[in-house]
Design a protein around this motif. Sequence first.
Motif, PDB file in Angstrom:
ATOM      1  N   UNK A 402       0.824  -1.219   0.000  1.00  0.00           N
ATOM      2  CA  UNK A 402       0.000   0.000   0.000  1.00  0.00           C
ATOM      3  C   UNK A 402       0.855   1.265   0.000  1.00  0.00           C
ATOM      4  N   UNK A 403       0.595   2.127  -0.979  1.00  0.00           N
ATOM      5  CA  UNK A 403       1.292   3.406  -1.038  1.00  0.00           C
ATOM      6  C   UNK A 403       0.607   4.410  -0.121  1.00  0.00           C
ATOM      7  N   UNK A 420     -14.940   2.974   5.567  1.00  0.00           N
ATOM      8  CA  UNK A 420     -14.559   2.361   4.282  1.00  0.00           C
ATOM      9  C   UNK A 420     -13.250   3.030   3.859  1.00  0.00           C
ATOM     10  N   UNK A 421     -12.490   2.334   2.983  1.00  0.00           N
ATOM     11  CA  UNK A 421     -11.144   2.831   2.671  1.00  0.00           C
ATOM     12  C   UNK A 421     -10.932   3.019   1.177  1.00  0.00           C
ATOM     13  N   UNK A 422     -10.211   4.072   0.826  1.00  0.00           N
ATOM     14  CA  UNK A 422      -9.684   4.247  -0.526  1.00  0.00           C
ATOM     15  C   UNK A 422      -8.207   3.892  -0.487  1.00  0.00           C
ATOM     16  N   UNK A 423      -7.816   3.002  -1.394  1.00  0.00           N
ATOM     17  CA  UNK A 423      -6.446   2.479  -1.353  1.00  0.00           C
ATOM     18  C   UNK A 423      -5.712   2.815  -2.635  1.00  0.00           C
ATOM     19  N   UNK A 428       0.900  -2.492  -9.112  1.00  0.00           N
ATOM     20  CA  UNK A 428      -0.456  -2.900  -9.427  1.00  0.00           C
ATOM     21  C   UNK A 428      -1.065  -3.493  -8.155  1.00  0.00           C
ATOM     22  N   UNK A 429      -2.367  -3.721  -8.172  1.00  0.00           N
ATOM     23  CA  UNK A 429      -3.034  -4.244  -6.973  1.00  0.00           C
ATOM     24  C   UNK A 429      -2.450  -5.586  -6.581  1.00  0.00           C
ATOM     25  N   UNK A 453     -13.431  -1.650   0.457  1.00  0.00           N
ATOM     26  CA  UNK A 453     -12.194  -1.015  -0.012  1.00  0.00           C
ATOM     27  C   UNK A 453     -12.377  -0.596  -1.469  1.00  0.00           C
ATOM     28  N   UNK A 454     -11.936   0.585  -1.805  1.00  0.00           N
ATOM     29  CA  UNK A 454     -12.026   1.103  -3.175  1.00  0.00           C
ATOM     30  C   UNK A 454     -10.623   1.455  -3.653  1.00  0.00           C
ATOM     31  N   UNK A 455     -10.390   1.127  -4.922  1.00  0.00           N
ATOM     32  CA  UNK A 455      -9.069   1.428  -5.473  1.00  0.00           C
ATOM     33  C   UNK A 455      -9.083   2.839  -6.057  1.00  0.00           C
ATOM     34  N   UNK A 456      -7.969   3.542  -5.886  1.00  0.00           N
ATOM     35  CA  UNK A 456      -7.864   4.863  -6.483  1.00  0.00           C
ATOM     36  C   UNK A 456      -6.423   5.081  -6.921  1.00  0.00           C
TER      37      UNK A 456
END
Lengths: 483, 483
Positions: A402-403, A420-423, A428-429, A453-456
């Motif tokens: 995780x950055x 909830x989290x934005x990651x 790459x994932x 969890x949401x990717x951003x």
Amino acid sequence: MENWLTKRANLTPDRMAIRFGETTLTFADMRNRVLQIAGQIAKHVDDNARIALITPNNLTGYLMILAIQQLDKTVVLLNRRLSPREMAFQLADAAITTVLQDDAFVGELANVHQLNFSAILATEAEPITPVATFELDKVTSIMYTSGTTGNPKGVMQTFGNHFYSAVGSALNLGLTPNDVWLAAVPIFHISGLSIMMRSLIYGMGVVLYERFDVERINQELLTGQATTISVVPVMLKQLLAQLPVGAVYHERFRTMLLGGGPTDLTTLEKATAAGIEIVQSYGMTETASQVIALDASSATRKLGSAGKPLFPVEVRVQKVNDADKVGRIQIKSPTLAVGYLNRPDKYAEAFVDGWFDTGDMGWLDDEGFLYVEGREGDMISSGGENVFPDEIESVYGEADAIAQMSVVGIPDDRWGAVPVAFVMFKDEQTMDFEALRNFGRDRLAHYKVPVRFFETETFPRTASGKIQRHKLRDQLTTAHEIK
Amino acid sequence: MENWLTKRANLTPDRMAIRFGETTLTFADMRNRVLQIAGQIAKHVDDNARIALITPNNLTGYLMILAIQQLDKTVVLLNRRLSPREMAFQLADAAITTVLQDDAFVGELANVHQLNFSAILATEAEPITPVATFELDKVTSIMYTSGTTGNPKGVMQTFGNHFYSAVGSALNLGLTPNDVWLAAVPIFHISGLSIMMRSLIYGMGVVLYERFDVERINQELLTGQATTISVVPVMLKQLLAQLPVGAVYHERFRTMLLGGGPTDLTTLEKATAAGIEIVQSYGMTETASQVIALDASSATRKLGSAGKPLFPVEVRVQKVNDADKVGRIQIKSPTLAVGYLNRPDKYAEAFVDGWFDTGDMGWLDDEGFLYVEGREGDMISSGGENVFPDEIESVYGEADAIAQMSVVGIPDDRWGAVPVAFVMFKDEQTMDFEALRNFGRDRLAHYKVPVRFFETETFPRTASGKIQRHKLRDQLTTAHEIK
């Protein structure tokens, strides 16, 4: 001031002090039981011991807190749902030597002496002399609160804090010799501990519940066995949902004290129909429970407001510009904790011209009603627990993949709100939902672990580089969810 | 703490604050009226003014007290029944520059500016800024109390004294948002002033009576217009005597707070039959009203007791010998005045190891109930006024014909007790009853003037030469009465 337990056992020896399950103790009974337990604890600890307690809401844990007071010792109250990592931090920070723990607690803790309740109760008591006075400036309880940044801080509460809190509450809610307060909120939180302290100061009975047993608690209130109860929104909704149609709480029932955020009109109307007077309230560990309250009579007219400051309390809103509506909510109150353990600097930073900055944002209307608009750092109030995004983000920051992560709260029917989290991943994932959740569950209390969890690939930021959480929230419907 | 009047006008603007005759004011109304009057007073006095007040229980006097508080000034409350000589002493002792007086007061006072209420109310107000905070350690009221020796002493009461007194009372009597306290006891006494301070702190209505109008007050209580009343024994007896047969006070009526000595079983039983819950109490100017109270539920079982110390109060009895039953009653309480004006030595003398010595003698039973056996110096409690024999004796000592006088109290159906005097003349008797009474009336408040005089040639004395008043009392039936 004279030892409150001694005083109560003398003033109102025959009044009910506590009921838990099938057991009821008067103040005289309770004093005797507490002094017995104090003598049993004394057998195990020396004068230099620093004591922490791990207990759910049960009678023995309740009496243990009072027994530690009688030994003139400060009690450090640990949230039993903490992860081992969190627990270890708090034990070290508070320099705990001895942990008194409910038998159901099975964790092994490093560098401390762990004593099960059953072992203590099986000890032959040594004779002790209970402390003569409860000095108002003495720190009697410490409980940890996660701030918006960094490690949790041990909030040091004095007898004076608890006394003025109880007085402020009585001046608002009133007080009768027949009052009985139902405590289903945790006694290791200020919400529950403040009920215990009110009990000693008022000579008031407490009905203690280990779990929020909706049906039984509704029965208590329908039959007038308790006159007051502290709840968070999720509890209120459960009580209303399970009430039989047309059922009305007993006329002896006076007040439902609601913490953890304002409630909505539909809920208010349902409550009114069921004969429930809801007093909404606002407070925190640092203010030794409620400092702002909204009476039922103003609830509809001032929907969404937290209310007005209690009699001993002052509130102000500090704005950056005069034209702003919203500013920083700041408090003056004799209930304000005397400090953060080992962190006088951190506590001093929270004060502006003698006013405690709550970290919350809000505004006052022309009648002096406070509206809380949002929490600085967007603290999430979830089922009565305060969840701070920064703490979760800092834990996940340790994951190799995780950055950056940013956490926000979203509304939840059951818990009021959940995180909830934005990651943003480094490459790459490399973590799926299971991995992300498990990483959190290994390191955090479960209620702090994000539920989605949401990717951003980027975060909306202010000019100074701070992530703008409210803009993140707008992306919830469009962002890619990690499954 | 924030200015209590500001706070109440903000927290409970629409609640009744005061009713006097046909006039009723809410807290918002009262704040406006008080600030107006404060602005009018400000027009007449400069920053260095020292203000005293002479007023019966009426609305303007009530608002004047609150207005002086708003100007951040201490109010010296003078008993309007004082003789000119007594008044002059208190004005000089308190360095009073300005006396605010009810128009009905006609005495001319030397060296002070006398301002009639009507003149103040006719003044154009100047804009004032009410004091922001009521600092708990600030002296807000001074009222004089005659001690057992020497001149009256100005008791300095702080906001903190009044706050803790109100809190102690609420923790004992309870508190509801509908409470209304009927004040027929003087507002220049702590019995009345403490009701005013409770009103601000609780947000409680006050019904003010100028005179003890038995019939109208019974009507108030029979119809539930007031929930609480402070009385002395003579008032209680009058209320009971004039109650219609079978009449019962309204269910909203909660408490009759009885000061000035314990009551008897017959009166208690009559009261119970009329639905009156009597809480007997013990306190003094130095303790900012009641510090010991006896609940109705213990009244019969503990007949003659003053009760138990209120929650913030401690009491002990200091005996000369362990075997003694009776000792000196001593008090620790946050309501204890901070001193006697100009006489720190006198106040310090009243303390023993940090305990305030009340000057009263008594004992504690095994449940902690206090029994007051007698007053050191045999203070006489007459119709709610404290009469101190030493003061009367010292005044009569100035009469040429009198060698020595000793005053004792005797029971009186109307006033509870009245003073009578034993007189030793220098040669043969040279003063008759008229002359003796007039000598006193010229120099003392009328209630302090002995109602009967007895001639004596010698006084019973202790080994150390102190007159034994209790032995004098035994001579009442045989002594020669001066007609």
